[in-house]
Design an enzyme around this catalytic site. Structure first.
Site, mmCIF file in Angstrom:
data_model
loop_
_atom_site.group_PDB
_atom_site.id
_atom_site.type_symbol
_atom_site.label_atom_id
_atom_site.label_comp_id
_atom_site.label_asym_id
_atom_site.label_seq_id
_atom_site.Cartn_x
_atom_site.Cartn_y
_atom_site.Cartn_z
ATOM 1 N N ARG A 59 42.242 67.289 34.625
ATOM 2 C CA ARG A 59 42.724 66.153 33.815
ATOM 3 C C ARG A 59 43.074 66.583 32.402
ATOM 4 N NH1 ARG A 59 38.970 63.694 37.230
ATOM 5 N NH2 ARG A 59 37.324 64.148 35.758
ATOM 6 N N GLU A 96 24.837 70.944 36.605
ATOM 7 C CA GLU A 96 23.519 70.348 36.823
ATOM 8 C C GLU A 96 22.701 71.261 37.759
ATOM 9 O OE1 GLU A 96 23.996 66.342 37.950
ATOM 10 O OE2 GLU A 96 21.837 65.946 37.936
HETATM 11 P P1 AMP Z 1 30.951 68.371 30.609
HETATM 12 O O1 AMP Z 1 31.230 69.808 30.901
HETATM 13 O O2 AMP Z 1 29.593 67.928 30.983
HETATM 14 O O3 AMP Z 1 31.311 68.006 29.163
HETATM 15 O O4 AMP Z 1 31.915 67.519 31.560
HETATM 16 C C1 AMP Z 1 33.249 67.315 31.215
HETATM 17 C C2 AMP Z 1 34.161 67.468 32.393
HETATM 18 O O5 AMP Z 1 33.665 66.781 33.542
HETATM 19 C C3 AMP Z 1 35.514 66.890 32.060
HETATM 20 O O6 AMP Z 1 36.521 67.765 32.523
HETATM 21 C C4 AMP Z 1 35.538 65.549 32.762
HETATM 22 O O7 AMP Z 1 36.797 65.342 33.372
HETATM 23 C C5 AMP Z 1 34.426 65.596 33.798
HETATM 24 N N1 AMP Z 1 33.473 64.480 33.696
HETATM 25 C C6 AMP Z 1 32.173 64.564 33.350
HETATM 26 N N2 AMP Z 1 31.574 63.361 33.380
HETATM 27 C C7 AMP Z 1 32.521 62.465 33.728
HETATM 28 C C8 AMP Z 1 32.533 61.031 33.897
HETATM 29 N N3 AMP Z 1 31.434 60.269 33.698
HETATM 30 N N4 AMP Z 1 33.706 60.440 34.236
HETATM 31 C C9 AMP Z 1 34.816 61.195 34.413
HETATM 32 N N5 AMP Z 1 34.867 62.527 34.262
HETATM 33 C C10 AMP Z 1 33.731 63.172 33.935
#
Ligand code: AMP
Length: 172
Positions: A59, A96
């Protein structure tokens, strides 16, 4: 006047697994004026200050490509392992459960380029950190990170510090 972009984000509870509220940006993408406004607002603080945008699969491609066009600079892409055809660098990040990694072409960013990372959503910041690692590996200079959505309670912003985070919608 600014549009309330939250009106165009759809919450999907328990997707892709129980306990996660997925922030679905497809209604925003489907609305021309709202999508355009989001792109302009993402780009605004960085006008004239960057040499390339970094878009993170997948995305981050949808959001990063129009921001690059709006800023009049090129787009470098970061992809999941095994997708890029030429020589790559890779960076691992924590999930996770376990780890994952991301890759970039070794010539994606010129030495000393000022780079803006763009993705749809900042959660824990692990994905963005891996992207920033790759920029630094190519001797690029990170000037900021821009997201449509920030899940403030997960403190991704702190993890990215001292890189400045620009987000349009924040959930606390
Ligand atoms: P992080 O690495 O934990 O910051 O997760 C970010 C990535 O995971 C991004 O590329 C988001 O598209 C996806 N992502 C994580 N949590 C969500 C959520 N609640 N809704 C949509 N996309 C998410």
């Amino acid at each position: 006047m600014q549009t309330d972009l939250t009106r165009h984000i759809r919450d999907i509870p328990d997707f892709p697994k129980k306990g996660i509220v997925f922030k679905d940006i497809t209604p925003l993408l489907a609305n021309g004026p709202a999508f355009k406004e989001a792109v302009v607002r993402l780009a605004e603080p960085f006008r004239g200050k960057v040499d390339a945008v970094l878009g993170i699969e997948s995305r981050g491609f949808i959001t990063g490509a129009p921001v690059a066009v709006e800023l009049g600079v090129g787009l470098a892409i970061v992809r999941k392992p095994g997708k890029l055809p030429w020589q790559t660098h890779s960076a691992s990040y924590e999930l996770e459960y376990g780890t994952d990694s991301l890759e970039i072409h070794q010539d994606a960013i010129g030495r000393g380029y000022r780079v803006l990372l763009v993705d749809d959503l900042l959660a824990t910041g692990g994905t963005a950190c891996a992207g920033l690692d790759l920029v630094r590996r190519l001797d690029g200079e990170v000037v900021g990170a821009a997201f449509l959505i920030e899940l403030g309670f997960l403190r991704g912003r702190d993890r990215l510090a001292p890189v400045s985070v620009h987000s349009l919608i924040r959930y606390d």
